[in-house]
Design a protein around this motif. Structure first.
Motif, PDB file in Angstrom:
ATOM      1  N   ASP A 148      50.464  -3.784   5.897  1.00  0.00           N
ATOM      2  CA  ASP A 148      50.760  -2.714   6.846  1.00  0.00           C
ATOM      3  C   ASP A 148      51.460  -1.615   6.041  1.00  0.00           C
ATOM      4  O   ASP A 148      52.675  -1.488   6.048  1.00  0.00           O
ATOM      5  CB  ASP A 148      51.649  -3.244   7.974  1.00  0.00           C
ATOM      6  N   THR A 149      50.670  -0.828   5.344  1.00  0.00           N
ATOM      7  CA  THR A 149      51.216   0.077   4.322  1.00  0.00           C
ATOM      8  C   THR A 149      51.111   1.561   4.682  1.00  0.00           C
ATOM      9  O   THR A 149      51.411   2.417   3.847  1.00  0.00           O
ATOM     10  CB  THR A 149      50.488  -0.150   2.981  1.00  0.00           C
ATOM     11  N   LYS A 150      50.706   1.872   5.911  1.00  0.00           N
ATOM     12  CA  LYS A 150      50.501   3.278   6.272  1.00  0.00           C
ATOM     13  C   LYS A 150      51.509   3.745   7.315  1.00  0.00           C
ATOM     14  O   LYS A 150      51.187   4.458   8.258  1.00  0.00           O
ATOM     15  CB  LYS A 150      49.074   3.464   6.780  1.00  0.00           C
ATOM     16  N   ARG A 151      52.763   3.341   7.128  1.00  0.00           N
ATOM     17  CA  ARG A 151      53.823   3.722   8.055  1.00  0.00           C
ATOM     18  C   ARG A 151      54.731   4.808   7.479  1.00  0.00           C
ATOM     19  O   ARG A 151      55.754   5.142   8.069  1.00  0.00           O
ATOM     20  CB  ARG A 151      54.664   2.496   8.412  1.00  0.00           C
ATOM     21  N   GLY A 152      54.381   5.326   6.305  1.00  0.00           N
ATOM     22  CA  GLY A 152      55.162   6.397   5.705  1.00  0.00           C
ATOM     23  C   GLY A 152      56.279   5.927   4.802  1.00  0.00           C
ATOM     24  O   GLY A 152      57.015   6.745   4.240  1.00  0.00           O
ATOM     25  N   PHE A 153      56.428   4.613   4.622  1.00  0.00           N
ATOM     26  CA  PHE A 153      57.483   4.093   3.749  1.00  0.00           C
ATOM     27  C   PHE A 153      56.978   3.985   2.317  1.00  0.00           C
ATOM     28  O   PHE A 153      55.804   3.660   2.081  1.00  0.00           O
ATOM     29  CB  PHE A 153      57.951   2.715   4.228  1.00  0.00           C
ATOM     30  N   THR A 154      57.849   4.239   1.365  1.00  0.00           N
ATOM     31  CA  THR A 154      57.501   4.097  -0.049  1.00  0.00           C
ATOM     32  C   THR A 154      58.514   3.193  -0.727  1.00  0.00           C
ATOM     33  O   THR A 154      59.606   2.943  -0.188  1.00  0.00           O
ATOM     34  CB  THR A 154      57.479   5.471  -0.747  1.00  0.00           C
ATOM     35  N   HIS A 155      58.158   2.712  -1.896  1.00  0.00           N
ATOM     36  CA  HIS A 155      59.004   1.746  -2.587  1.00  0.00           C
ATOM     37  C   HIS A 155      60.177   2.435  -3.290  1.00  0.00           C
ATOM     38  O   HIS A 155      60.266   2.497  -4.519  1.00  0.00           O
ATOM     39  CB  HIS A 155      58.174   0.918  -3.566  1.00  0.00           C
ATOM     40  N   VAL A 182      63.492  -3.783  -4.033  1.00  0.00           N
ATOM     41  CA  VAL A 182      63.342  -2.868  -5.167  1.00  0.00           C
ATOM     42  C   VAL A 182      64.737  -2.487  -5.677  1.00  0.00           C
ATOM     43  O   VAL A 182      65.547  -1.944  -4.924  1.00  0.00           O
ATOM     44  CB  VAL A 182      62.550  -1.613  -4.775  1.00  0.00           C
ATOM     45  N   GLN A 183      64.990  -2.768  -6.949  1.00  0.00           N
ATOM     46  CA  GLN A 183      66.282  -2.458  -7.559  1.00  0.00           C
ATOM     47  C   GLN A 183      66.189  -1.271  -8.502  1.00  0.00           C
ATOM     48  O   GLN A 183      67.201  -0.683  -8.892  1.00  0.00           O
ATOM     49  CB  GLN A 183      66.794  -3.710  -8.296  1.00  0.00           C
ATOM     50  N   GLN A 184      64.985  -0.893  -8.840  1.00  0.00           N
ATOM     51  CA  GLN A 184      64.755   0.150  -9.839  1.00  0.00           C
ATOM     52  C   GLN A 184      65.293   1.508  -9.384  1.00  0.00           C
ATOM     53  O   GLN A 184      65.000   1.967  -8.284  1.00  0.00           O
ATOM     54  CB  GLN A 184      63.252   0.263 -10.119  1.00  0.00           C
ATOM     55  N   HIS A 185      66.074   2.144 -10.233  1.00  0.00           N
ATOM     56  CA  HIS A 185      66.557   3.497  -9.957  1.00  0.00           C
ATOM     57  C   HIS A 185      65.366   4.452 -10.014  1.00  0.00           C
ATOM     58  O   HIS A 185      64.595   4.449 -10.964  1.00  0.00           O
ATOM     59  CB  HIS A 185      67.626   3.893 -10.970  1.00  0.00           C
ATOM     60  N   HIS A 189      57.195   3.392  -7.196  1.00  0.00           N
ATOM     61  CA  HIS A 189      56.163   3.939  -6.312  1.00  0.00           C
ATOM     62  C   HIS A 189      54.753   3.501  -6.679  1.00  0.00           C
ATOM     63  O   HIS A 189      53.834   3.672  -5.867  1.00  0.00           O
ATOM     64  CB  HIS A 189      56.268   5.462  -6.307  1.00  0.00           C
ATOM     65  N   TYR A 190      54.559   2.945  -7.854  1.00  0.00           N
ATOM     66  CA  TYR A 190      53.246   2.412  -8.207  1.00  0.00           C
ATOM     67  C   TYR A 190      52.888   1.191  -7.366  1.00  0.00           C
ATOM     68  O   TYR A 190      51.743   0.734  -7.375  1.00  0.00           O
ATOM     69  CB  TYR A 190      53.190   2.061  -9.705  1.00  0.00           C
ATOM     70  N   LEU A 191      53.859   0.670  -6.603  1.00  0.00           N
ATOM     71  CA  LEU A 191      53.589  -0.452  -5.695  1.00  0.00           C
ATOM     72  C   LEU A 191      53.098   0.016  -4.325  1.00  0.00           C
ATOM     73  O   LEU A 191      52.603  -0.794  -3.533  1.00  0.00           O
ATOM     74  CB  LEU A 191      54.858  -1.293  -5.510  1.00  0.00           C
TER      75      LEU A 191
END
Length: 235
Positions: A148-155, A182-185, A189-191
């Motif tokens: 469910d990846t089309k809700r406007g949220f990004t990593h 996600v801990q990366q500063h 977003h490649y996810l």
């Protein structure tokens, strides 16, 4: 003659008492057996029934469709060996939110581990090398959830996302028992588009950073186990 009559009467009375004693000794076990059967019936009647089906790929979506209507909680607290992490679950990803709330109420996450840790990337949890975790999964069921990846949220840093199962899963369906933060500063977003984001950390990113910094083996498993002691509903 009188003595003979008295002796005869004595033996008659003795025989009657012996028969009554035998009668009592036979009937008592029958009464015990009836009482035992009654007790067993009562125990069976009072045994709590399973309130949800064993989940599989055929019934899971229908189950969570109803479950999310009846269970609107969206904040949880995760107590780890390194401290507390509070998470807000997104209502937009309703199946994944409902799944996480359901598993929390089943105490599934308690005593699972952060089993994959990569500093400046993410920390992944929800599994364990303890057989109790495998038994919990067997009891709940084997199922996957759709993306469910089309809700406007990004990593972004701090979001909680659901990894896909690696076994026979070309559509990257989500593995419902596991999650990563996600801990990366700057985010990862490649996810985006591959994994479902269903919440974010609202308190405790310092705890996530400490977990991410631990030493790991070649498979990214922490050299010292890091447990989730419990996950509880806040609201």
């Amino acid at each position: 003659m009188r003595i003979a009559l008295l002796l005869g009467l004595f033996f008659i009375l003795l025989n009657c008492e012996d028969k009554q004693s035998k009668k009592n000794s036979i009937s008592q076990p029958t009464m015990d057996l009836q009482q035992e059967e009654k007790t067993n019936t009562t125990v069976a009647r009072n045994k709590p029934e399973r309130v949800y089906p064993q989940l599989n790929d055929e019934n899971a979506m229908e189950f969570f469709l109803q479950y999310e209507k009846d269970h609107k909680e969206n904040k949880v607290r995760m107590t780890t060996d390194f401290g507390v992490i509070d998470i807000l679950l997104f209502n937009e990803t309703k199946f994944h939110r409902a799944n996480f709330i359901f598993l929390t109420k089943q105490n599934y996450f308690n005593n699972t581990q952060f089993y994959r840790v990569i500093d400046n990337f993410m920390v992944q949890a929800g599994n364990s090398d303890d057989r109790k975790t495998a038994r919990k999964r067997r009891k709940i069921g084997k199922y996957l959830l759709p993306k469910d990846t089309k809700r406007g949220f990004t990593h972004e840093r701090g979001v909680i996302s659901m990894p896909s199962s690696e076994i026979d899963n070309p559509h990257k369906l989500a593995s419902p028992y596991e999650f990563f933060i996600v801990q990366q500063h700057g985010g990862a977003h490649y996810l985006d588009g591959d994994y479902t984001i269903f919440g974010r950390v609202i308190n405790g990113m310092d705890v996530v950073d400490r977990i991410a910094a631990v030493d790991t083996d070649e498979a990214d498993w922490p050299l010292k186990n890091i447990f989730i002691r419990k996950v509880e509903i806040l609201e």
